[in-house]
Scaffold this active site. Structure first.
Site, PDB file in Angstrom:
ATOM      1  N   ASP A  78       0.887  -1.170   0.000  1.00  0.00           N
ATOM      2  CA  ASP A  78       0.000   0.000   0.000  1.00  0.00           C
ATOM      3  C   ASP A  78       0.916   1.207   0.000  1.00  0.00           C
ATOM      4  OD1 ASP A  78      -1.544   2.182   0.655  1.00  0.00           O
ATOM      5  OD2 ASP A  78      -2.597   1.206   2.318  1.00  0.00           O
ATOM      6  N   LYS A  94      -3.099  -2.841   8.324  1.00  0.00           N
ATOM      7  CA  LYS A  94      -3.073  -4.301   8.397  1.00  0.00           C
ATOM      8  C   LYS A  94      -2.255  -4.830   7.229  1.00  0.00           C
ATOM      9  CE  LYS A  94      -5.988  -6.418  11.452  1.00  0.00           C
ATOM     10  NZ  LYS A  94      -5.331  -6.712  12.682  1.00  0.00           N
ATOM     11  N   TYR A 124       1.359   0.995  14.494  1.00  0.00           N
ATOM     12  CA  TYR A 124       0.343   0.725  13.486  1.00  0.00           C
ATOM     13  C   TYR A 124       0.611   1.501  12.195  1.00  0.00           C
ATOM     14  CZ  TYR A 124      -3.950   0.537  10.932  1.00  0.00           C
ATOM     15  OH  TYR A 124      -4.860   0.342   9.928  1.00  0.00           O
TER      16      TYR A 124
HETATM   17  C1  F6R Z   1      -7.808  -0.527   7.731  1.00  0.00           C
HETATM   18  C2  F6R Z   1      -7.584   0.770   7.075  1.00  0.00           C
HETATM   19  C3  F6R Z   1      -8.516   1.885   7.364  1.00  0.00           C
HETATM   20  C4  F6R Z   1      -7.848   2.906   8.274  1.00  0.00           C
HETATM   21  C5  F6R Z   1      -8.829   4.031   8.621  1.00  0.00           C
HETATM   22  C6  F6R Z   1      -8.181   5.118   9.476  1.00  0.00           C
HETATM   23  O1  F6R Z   1      -6.836  -1.428   7.388  1.00  0.00           O
HETATM   24  O2  F6R Z   1      -6.664   0.953   6.327  1.00  0.00           O
HETATM   25  O3  F6R Z   1      -9.724   1.432   7.900  1.00  0.00           O
HETATM   26  O4  F6R Z   1      -7.400   2.293   9.445  1.00  0.00           O
HETATM   27  O5  F6R Z   1      -9.294   4.642   7.453  1.00  0.00           O
HETATM   28  O6  F6R Z   1      -7.060   5.578   8.812  1.00  0.00           O
HETATM   29  P1  F6R Z   1      -6.174   6.832   9.323  1.00  0.00           P
HETATM   30  O7  F6R Z   1      -5.759   6.534  10.734  1.00  0.00           O
HETATM   31  O8  F6R Z   1      -5.057   6.844   8.342  1.00  0.00           O
HETATM   32  O9  F6R Z   1      -7.059   8.040   9.222  1.00  0.00           O
HETATM   33 MG    MG Z   2      -4.105   2.075   3.185  1.00  0.00          MG
HETATM   34 MG    MG Z   3      -4.879  -2.264   2.059  1.00  0.00          MG
END
Ligand code: F6R
Ligand code: MG
Ligand code: MG
Length: 375
Positions: free
Chosen positions: A15, A240, A237
């Site tokens: 990603d 995933k 983090y």
């Molecule tokens: C799960 C994922 C999304 C982000 C969510 C919050 O794997 O990629 O659900 O966790 O959009 O993202 P941030 O913390 O970047 O705003």
């Molecule tokens: Mg992403």
């Molecule tokens: Mg992804």
């Protein structure tokens, strides 16, 4: 190159920027990766490639003769991700470069952020292969479907009625917390295998091998799953570790339809919103792999290939682009709706130790003084 020669199939994904948010890959990133890999075909580094997407993950599918863990191939993938990251930054895409956790490539892409599934195989007379690509979930999401393909007679008729499969298979299972592995034989050790892989956040199927006496050599994988744990690598983090897998099919292995059959049931996996929720994995065509509802639900794409005697990737065939999987998609929507109604409650929200985000330590700290002993 010809039948009986060795070839390596590498699926390497990362990603490196979402559009918008964490939902999908911008087409310019695909084009940039294609340019890098086209040059690598011209200079003979790889034989063939395809650049796929699933959600916000860019997926490089490559054939070559350099074996698994080749620094040349991993370096090439790193370069493709770096070039695409430059474009992601120019476009201001979300989380540009997020999976490139190190500044410079140092010989092997493992532990650097991207996910990898690779297998070196001796080409059969005809080599049907499926590559699977998941978004918004973790490697353990493959435990149930891979088990069903290679060990469940209610899924795979061939285990019962094909003399070439009746002996069963061997499963290499990784304990991703302790960094240990074990090989278990099916059908003899099926209950031991299930005792481990049912705990899918800890024990993951890494590879499946044939047994002695199978047409395929017993040290040659017939399935492989990426098992990179991003949060372990980075110590924090950063998303995933949306997994990929490669599965060989037919002729003493599960038939194509037996490889796809487990996905007719949208099983619950962990991931989804903020990598912290249980939800169904929805089998979709590549153009539908755009997680929107609550950043999901999690998706799986299956691409079908024949590998030519020259090692060319003949495909892809977008295998879930089929009304036969409409029912599974509809069921996934129903399950998503049911799970969502639980809001912040388990088992929709993951147990504390499996969550990727948590405010709990801060909340506990603030309330420390106000907690009273119960006599
Ligand atoms: C799960 C994922 C999304 C982000 C969510 C919050 O794997 O990629 O659900 O966790 O959009 O993202 P941030 O913390 O970047 O705003
Ligand atoms: Mg992403
Ligand atoms: Mg992804």
């Amino acid at each position: 190159m010809a039948v009986g020669e060795k070839i390596t199939l590498s699926v390497i994904k990362a990603d490196i920027g979402g559009w918008p948010g964490h939902s999908r890959v911008h087409p310019q990133l695909v084009e940039t990766a294609e340019e890098v890999l086209s040059k690598a075909v011209e200079d003979g580094t790889i034989i063939d490639f395809y650049v796929a997407t699933c959600g916000d993950d860019l997926q490089l599918i490559m054939t070559h003769r350099k074996g698994v863990d080749s620094s040349e191939i991993h370096g090439l993938a790193w370069k493709a991700f770096e070039e695409a990251t430059k474009v992601a930054k120019e476009l201001g895409l979300y989380g540009a470069g997020q999976d490139l956790l190190k500044d410079a490539f140092s010989g092997n892409i493992r532990g650097m952020g991207p996910g990898i599934a690779e297998m070196e195989i001796t080409l059969r007379k005809s080599e049907p292969v499926v590559t699977f690509h998941m978004d918004k979930t973790e490697p353990g999401a493959f435990n149930l479907p891979i088990f069903r393909m290679f060990a469940d007679p209610f899924n795979t008729a061939g285990l019962v009625i094909d003399p070439n499969m009746h002996m069963g298979f061997r499963f290499e299972v990784w304990d991703i917390k302790e960094h240990k592995r074990v090989i278990l034989n099916t059908p003899e050790e099926v209950y031991d295998l299930l005792a481990l892989i049912g705990a899918k956040s800890r024990y993951v199927i890494k590879r499946v091998f044939p047994k002695e006496g199978h047409k395929i050599a017993k040290d040659e994988p017939v399935a492989v799953v990426s098992t990179e744990k991003l949060f372990e690598i980075a110590g924090e983090y950063i998303g995933k570790d949306d997994p990929v897998a490669i599965v060989r099919a037919q002729s003493g292995l599960p038939a194509l339809g037996e490889v796809l059959e487990p996905f007719a049931f949208p099983h619950l996996v962990s991931g989804w919103m903020r990598g912290s929720h249980n939800g169904p994995v929805m089998p979709v065509a590549m153009h539908q792999a755009n997680p929107t509802r609550f950043d999901g639900p999690p998706r799986v794409v299956a691409l079908g290939w024949q590998i030519s005697p020259e090692g060319k990737l003949v495909g892809p065939v977008d295998l879930f682009d089929d009304p036969a999987f409409d029912g599974a998609r509809q069921k996934a929507v129903e399950i998503a709706e049911y799970m969502r109604r639980h809001g912040p409650f388990e088992p929709h929200r993951l147990p504390m130790e499996d969550m990727e985000y948590t405010t709990l330590p801060g909340v506990l700290k603030r309330l420390e003084e106000r907690f009273e002993k119960i006599e």
